[in-house]
Design a protein around this motif. Structure first.
Motif, short mmCIF file in Angstrom:
data_model
loop_
_atom_site.label_atom_id
_atom_site.label_comp_id
_atom_site.label_asym_id
_atom_site.label_seq_id
_atom_site.Cartn_x
_atom_site.Cartn_y
_atom_site.Cartn_z
N GLY A 163 38.46 -55.28 4.57
CA GLY A 163 37.19 -54.61 4.36
C GLY A 163 36.67 -54.74 2.95
N ARG A 164 37.60 -54.80 1.97
CA ARG A 164 37.17 -54.92 0.57
C ARG A 164 36.57 -56.29 0.28
NH1 ARG A 164 42.08 -51.96 -0.49
NH2 ARG A 164 43.18 -53.88 -1.04
N PHE A 165 36.94 -57.30 1.08
CA PHE A 165 36.47 -58.67 0.81
C PHE A 165 35.43 -59.14 1.84
CE2 PHE A 165 40.76 -58.51 -1.00
CZ PHE A 165 40.49 -58.89 -2.31
N THR A 166 34.91 -58.22 2.66
CA THR A 166 33.98 -58.63 3.73
C THR A 166 32.78 -59.38 3.19
OG1 THR A 166 34.63 -56.72 5.08
CG2 THR A 166 32.55 -57.79 5.63
N THR A 167 32.24 -58.91 2.06
CA THR A 167 31.03 -59.55 1.52
C THR A 167 31.30 -60.94 0.98
OG1 THR A 167 31.42 -58.44 -0.61
CG2 THR A 167 29.97 -57.32 0.99
N ARG A 168 32.56 -61.30 0.83
CA ARG A 168 32.89 -62.63 0.30
C ARG A 168 33.28 -63.61 1.40
NH1 ARG A 168 36.93 -61.01 -4.72
NH2 ARG A 168 35.66 -59.32 -5.58
N LEU A 169 33.48 -63.11 2.62
CA LEU A 169 33.95 -63.98 3.70
C LEU A 169 32.85 -64.92 4.15
CD1 LEU A 169 35.89 -61.41 5.94
CD2 LEU A 169 36.86 -63.01 4.28
N ASN A 170 33.25 -66.16 4.45
CA ASN A 170 32.29 -67.10 5.02
C ASN A 170 32.36 -67.02 6.55
OD1 ASN A 170 34.59 -68.49 5.85
ND2 ASN A 170 34.50 -69.96 4.15
N GLY A 171 31.53 -67.81 7.20
CA GLY A 171 31.45 -67.74 8.64
C GLY A 171 32.75 -68.07 9.33
N GLN A 172 33.45 -69.06 8.85
CA GLN A 172 34.70 -69.46 9.48
C GLN A 172 35.73 -68.35 9.38
OE1 GLN A 172 35.39 -72.46 11.12
NE2 GLN A 172 37.23 -71.35 11.72
N GLY A 198 29.61 -56.82 11.23
CA GLY A 198 28.33 -57.04 11.88
C GLY A 198 27.21 -57.27 10.90
N THR A 199 27.17 -56.48 9.82
CA THR A 199 26.13 -56.65 8.81
C THR A 199 26.26 -58.00 8.12
OG1 THR A 199 26.12 -54.25 8.43
CG2 THR A 199 25.16 -55.65 6.72
N ARG A 200 27.50 -58.37 7.78
CA ARG A 200 27.75 -59.65 7.11
C ARG A 200 27.35 -60.83 8.01
NH1 ARG A 200 27.60 -62.70 2.74
NH2 ARG A 200 29.22 -64.32 2.69
N THR A 201 27.69 -60.74 9.28
CA THR A 201 27.37 -61.82 10.21
C THR A 201 25.86 -61.99 10.37
OG1 THR A 201 29.43 -61.38 11.41
CG2 THR A 201 27.76 -62.69 12.54
N ALA A 243 40.51 -59.90 18.74
CA ALA A 243 40.26 -59.94 20.19
C ALA A 243 41.47 -60.46 20.94
CB ALA A 243 39.05 -60.81 20.48
N SER A 244 42.15 -61.46 20.40
CA SER A 244 43.33 -62.02 21.07
C SER A 244 44.46 -61.00 21.15
CB SER A 244 43.81 -63.27 20.32
OG SER A 244 42.81 -64.27 20.31
N MET A 245 44.57 -60.14 20.15
CA MET A 245 45.60 -59.10 20.14
C MET A 245 45.14 -57.82 20.84
SD MET A 245 47.23 -59.41 16.31
CE MET A 245 45.66 -59.11 15.49
N SER A 246 43.88 -57.80 21.29
CA SER A 246 43.29 -56.60 21.89
C SER A 246 43.40 -55.40 20.96
CB SER A 246 43.98 -56.27 23.23
OG SER A 246 43.81 -57.32 24.14
N HIS A 247 43.26 -55.69 19.66
CA HIS A 247 43.33 -54.63 18.66
C HIS A 247 41.91 -54.33 18.17
CE1 HIS A 247 44.69 -52.22 15.27
NE2 HIS A 247 43.88 -52.92 14.50
N VAL A 248 41.48 -53.09 18.34
CA VAL A 248 40.13 -52.70 17.96
C VAL A 248 40.14 -52.21 16.51
CG1 VAL A 248 38.14 -51.25 18.48
CG2 VAL A 248 39.63 -52.05 20.33
N PRO A 249 39.47 -52.92 15.60
CA PRO A 249 39.43 -52.48 14.20
C PRO A 249 38.67 -51.16 14.05
CG PRO A 249 38.68 -54.75 14.45
CD PRO A 249 38.74 -54.16 15.82
N SER A 250 38.75 -50.60 12.86
CA SER A 250 38.03 -49.36 12.61
C SER A 250 36.52 -49.57 12.69
CB SER A 250 38.39 -48.82 11.22
OG SER A 250 37.93 -49.72 10.22
N GLY A 251 35.81 -48.51 12.99
CA GLY A 251 34.36 -48.61 13.09
C GLY A 251 33.72 -49.06 11.80
N LYS A 252 34.29 -48.65 10.69
CA LYS A 252 33.74 -49.04 9.39
C LYS A 252 33.83 -50.54 9.18
CE LYS A 252 34.23 -48.07 4.43
NZ LYS A 252 34.98 -47.28 3.41
N LEU A 253 34.98 -51.13 9.56
CA LEU A 253 35.15 -52.57 9.39
C LEU A 253 34.24 -53.34 10.34
CD1 LEU A 253 36.56 -55.01 8.17
CD2 LEU A 253 38.42 -54.71 9.85
N LEU A 254 34.13 -52.87 11.58
CA LEU A 254 33.25 -53.56 12.54
C LEU A 254 31.80 -53.54 12.07
CD1 LEU A 254 34.66 -52.33 15.98
CD2 LEU A 254 34.80 -54.64 15.03
N LYS A 255 31.36 -52.41 11.52
CA LYS A 255 30.00 -52.32 11.02
C LYS A 255 29.78 -53.29 9.86
CE LYS A 255 26.61 -49.02 9.24
NZ LYS A 255 26.34 -47.60 8.88
N ALA A 256 30.77 -53.38 8.95
CA ALA A 256 30.65 -54.28 7.81
C ALA A 256 30.60 -55.73 8.27
CB ALA A 256 31.82 -54.06 6.85
#
Length: 806
Positions: free
Chosen positions: A9-18, A43-46, A28-41
């Motif tokens: 989450g701390r590096f979300t703004t630096r991640l590229n598309g890949q 989504g905004t970055r994407t 998704a492969s692990m069927s692990h649902v991240p925290s809502g805060k991370l998913l929102k970040a």
């Protein structure tokens, strides 16, 4: 994992598309649902960098979010639509598509940027979140999928069709459907059971007439894998065939039913009601063992039945003419009361239809709840629901409160106003009788609830789609033609009244004693428009016309179109002739006793639109008619005449005749000839009169009846009841020609007597003034027709058509 999430989450703004795509794919492969805060970040970055994402990365992110049940933001979906549109190749001519398809898979990926798997995953994700992309994106996606179909695996093909059906997306490209058929046949042996069922479900949801070769191949493959089906697969597969009005192959249908018996303990309430509904639509009457499974499963899980499930189950029993057990009826009624707030106008109308079809009066608690719910939701009733409810109350002959009756009439008045303002909704006239297929209710009239693939769909299939003609070509399915093909009622454009609603409403108002209402005459005025009427609708109109015949030979109703009047008269004559061709065993037995009593009579005559079993010709009794009434003339397990029977008694009485009834429940208690003779003597002789003016002995011109001796033998009869699937069923021997009409007895010289056992006026609606028999040019009465179901009964599918009694 949470620590990794916080660090990511701390590096979300630096991640590229890949990187974002890889992280989401891993979650998704692990069927692990991240925290809502991370998913929102994420989504905004994407959304911000969507314009620079590769097609594979954009699709992977959307797919992963949907897989994790995290609804992608609207802004993200719209940005993805724009990006996908830019990355997909433009629509190309068919020759260019074939040229591209001949290239190697590596060149295809380089040119298009979206692989077959990625395209299937994107369509699946769109369908899961019910996101229908803009037309431009859909057009490019269809062309792209067509060029990739050679790479699609069975799972991708099933997901593709499921997505199209889920979104109501009917493929418009003929070449795509042909390519889909070719690819499916190539890999048919590799399909899993769930994939085949999803293909069938998709065809039914889209109302798509799949090519015969494809349907046969899929059915054969599913039949060989039926032992691997679960209960949901069986329910969805049979439901799909029912929606398509296409009977599965004997091998497949038998295999699915055998597997259903094995999994009976796994049947859920929705599956039970859907299976019953499907069997009714497929005209299949369950075996004793299958019916027992349904009954036991329904009774055990009744607390979980929804309002839709209650309605579908009742409709199925009524359509198949199977009366549920007293316990099951009680449980369904109680559950209906519990779920009454979930009932839609359609559920309400066809719940009444089901009880009326089976001639069962709804239990008092359910009747009160249904009427209250109907009043509360009346503003949402469409013409079909109003007409169906009126028909149901008329067939039962009782139970309609004044408040509900006035509400239904006011609602129909609104539709009449709408119809007059929009005349194009009326069908054009054809100077011939149009005999359309019969349903139901239906589901048409009644639609089974299917939700997701794996669950059952909740909305009827989208009208239109592609089909393959017998010549092998493809074309768009005409919605009206589709409805008639699958035995659904015709519905006029914009929800307006159509010919079926008008004729049913007129007949119901006549039975309910509302022929003096403003609505009745406004509906009759509509019948004089240039509309298309089917055979039974014409008979219904002619019966109403004769019932409301005025005094002194005049008529309160007028025909403005001679072609319609002539067609109605001819249809009445034709159906009446059919009714007079068979005689019941009960009828023959009564005839034999009358003969031994020395009472002369004529078998099978007609008065106007009504057929009568016997007309006595012994001097002093010429004004007496006898009706041998079987079970179909009464409410089930009662001695109460149903609505059609009451209408017939009243109509004949108003014409000046004395009608006496020999009910089956009285006759069945008479064990010897002596008791039967005494019974008939007490029934008939009080009506003896010495008034025999010559006028009453004169026959109508060109209508001199000839006498047919009653058949002393009952062995030739095919049944002990004077009924078929509806009151007013055909009677008489097949070789006997139709009888001439029995003329009207002049009311001035006939002493009108009531049935000693059952006064017609006590069971029939309030009388109009005495009617004239003029205009009764023949015709068997077919009354109160409901539509909606195919044989062996008609359908609730209307709803599959019998018209009540007569």
């Amino acid at each position: 994992m949470r620590a990794l999430e916080r660090r990511l989450g701390r590096f979300t703004t630096r991640l590229n598309g890949q990187a974002v795509a890889t992280a989401m794919w891993a979650f998704a492969s692990m069927s692990h649902v991240p925290s809502g805060k991370l998913l929102k970040a994420i989504g905004t970055r994407t959304t911000k960098m969507m314009g620079s994402l590769a097609a594979q990365n954009a699709i992977s992110i959307i797919w992963a979010l949907v897989r994790l049940d995290a609804m992608p933001p609207r802004e993200l979906l719209e940005a993805a639509d724009s990006r996908i549109y830019a990355l997909l190749p433009p629509v190309l001519p068919a020759a260019r598509v074939r040229q591209i398809s001949d290239q190697s898979p590596e060149n295809l990926r380089n040119e298009r940027g979206v692989s077959a798997k990625a395209a299937a995953n994107l369509l699946w994700a769109w369908a899961k979140v019910e996101h229908l992309p803009p037309p431009g994106v859909r057009a490019r996606m269809e062309h792209h999928v067509e060029s990739l179909l050679g790479e699609f695996q069975p799972k991708h093909l099933a997901n593709l069709m499921w997505a199209f059906a889920r979104l109501g997306w009917s493929p418009f490209r003929e070449s795509l459907l042909k390519a889909l058929e070719k690819r499916t046949l190539t890999v048919i042996t590799s399909f899993e059971t769930k994939g085949i069922v999803n293909m069938f479900w998709a065809f039914s949801r889209l109302n798509m007439r799949a090519p015969r070769s494809l349907m046969v191949a899929l059915q054969d493959q599913l039949a060989s894998q039926a032992h691997t089906c679960n209960a949901q697969d069986i329910s969805n597969a049979i439901y799909s065939f029912a929606k398509l009005a296409q009977t599965p192959t004997e091998a497949l249908f038998g295999a699915l039913r055998d597997r259903m018996m094995q999994l009976s303990s796994s049947l859920k309430p929705q599956m039970i009601s859907n299976l019953m509904w499907s069997f009714a639509r497929l005209e299949y009457v369950p075996t004793r063992e299958e019916n027992k499974i349904f009954k036991e499963a329904a009774e055990a899980r009744m607390d979980d039945f929804t309002a839709q499930a209650v309605g579908n189950t009742l409709w199925a029993y009524a359509t198949l003419l199977l009366r549920p057990t007293r316990r099951l009826t009680h449980l369904l009624s109680n559950q209906g009361v519990k779920t009454i707030k979930e009932f839609t106008p359609q559920n309400l109308a066809f719940t009444y239809w089901s009880f009326a079809k089976l001639l069962i009066e709804p239990p008092a608690p359910l009747a009160r709840a249904l009427q209250k719910r109907s009043l509360d939701t009346m503003r949402h009733f469409n013409p079909r629901a109003c007409a169906t409810m009126l028909w149901a109350f008329a067939r039962i002959g009782r139970g309609l409160s004044k408040k509900l009756a006035l509400s239904l009439e006011r609602r129909l008045e609104i539709f009449i106003e709408d119809l007059k303002q929009d005349r194009p909704a009326l069908s054009p006239i054809r100077n011939s009788v149009i005999v359309s297929p019969e349903i139901s209710g239906e589901i048409s009239l009644v639609s089974a609830d299917l939700e997701r693939v794996g669950d059952t769909p909740s909305t009827p299939p989208r009208k239109g789609g592609w089909y393959q003609s017998e010549e092998g070509g493809y074309g768009l399915v005409d919605p009206v033609a589709t409805d008639r093909k699958i035995h659904e009622p015709r519905v006029a454009a914009g929800g307006h009244l159509n010919s079926q609603d008008i004729s049913n409403s007129l007949w119901a108002l006549a039975v309910l004693g509302r022929t003096d209402s403003k609505l009745f005459y406004r509906l009759w005025d509509l019948t004089q428009s240039r509309m298309v009427w089917d055979s039974k609708e014409l008979v219904q109109l002619y019966e109403v016309y004769n019932f409301v015949a005025g005094d002194e030979g005049g008529h309160l109703l007028q025909w403005k179109l001679e072609s319609t009047r002539r067609a109605a008269r001819e249809e009445c004559a034709r159906l009446q002739a059919q009714e007079m061709q068979t005689t019941s065993l009960l009828h023959n037995n009564v005839s034999e006793v009358l003969t031994k009593m020395g009472i002369s009579f004529e078998n099978e005559g007609r008065i106007g639109t009504w057929t009568v079993d016997m007309h006595l010709t012994t001097p002093g009794l010429e004004h007496v008619l006898i009706e041998v009434d079987g079970p179909c003339h009464f409410l089930y397990n009662t001695s109460i005449p149903n609505g059609p029977t009451a209408l017939k008694r009243k109509a004949i009485d108003d014409l000046g005749w004395t009608l006496v009834s020999v009910p089956f429940f009285d006759w069945g208690q008479l064990r010897d000839l002596r008791s039967k003779r005494e019974y008939l003597h007490k029934l008939i002789m009080p009506h003896y009169t010495d008034h025999r003016p010559s006028k009453t002995r004169n026959r109508a011109k060109n209508s001199t009846p000839t006498r047919r001796a009653p058949s002393p033998s009952s062995s030739s009869s095919s049944s002990s009841d004077s009924s078929s699937s509806h009151p007013g069923a055909p009677r008489g021997s097949g070789a006997t020609p139709p009888r001439p009409e029995i003329p009207r007895r002049s009311p001035a010289v006939v002493s009108i007597s009531r049935n000693l056992r059952q006064s017609p006026s006590a069971q029939s609606p309030r009388a109009s003034p005495r009617r004239s028999a003029k205009g009764g040019g023949g015709g068997g009465a077919v009354h109160g027709r409901e539509r909606g179901s195919p044989p062996p009964s008609e359908r609730w599918g209307t709803p599959p058509s019998d018209r009540g009694g007569g």
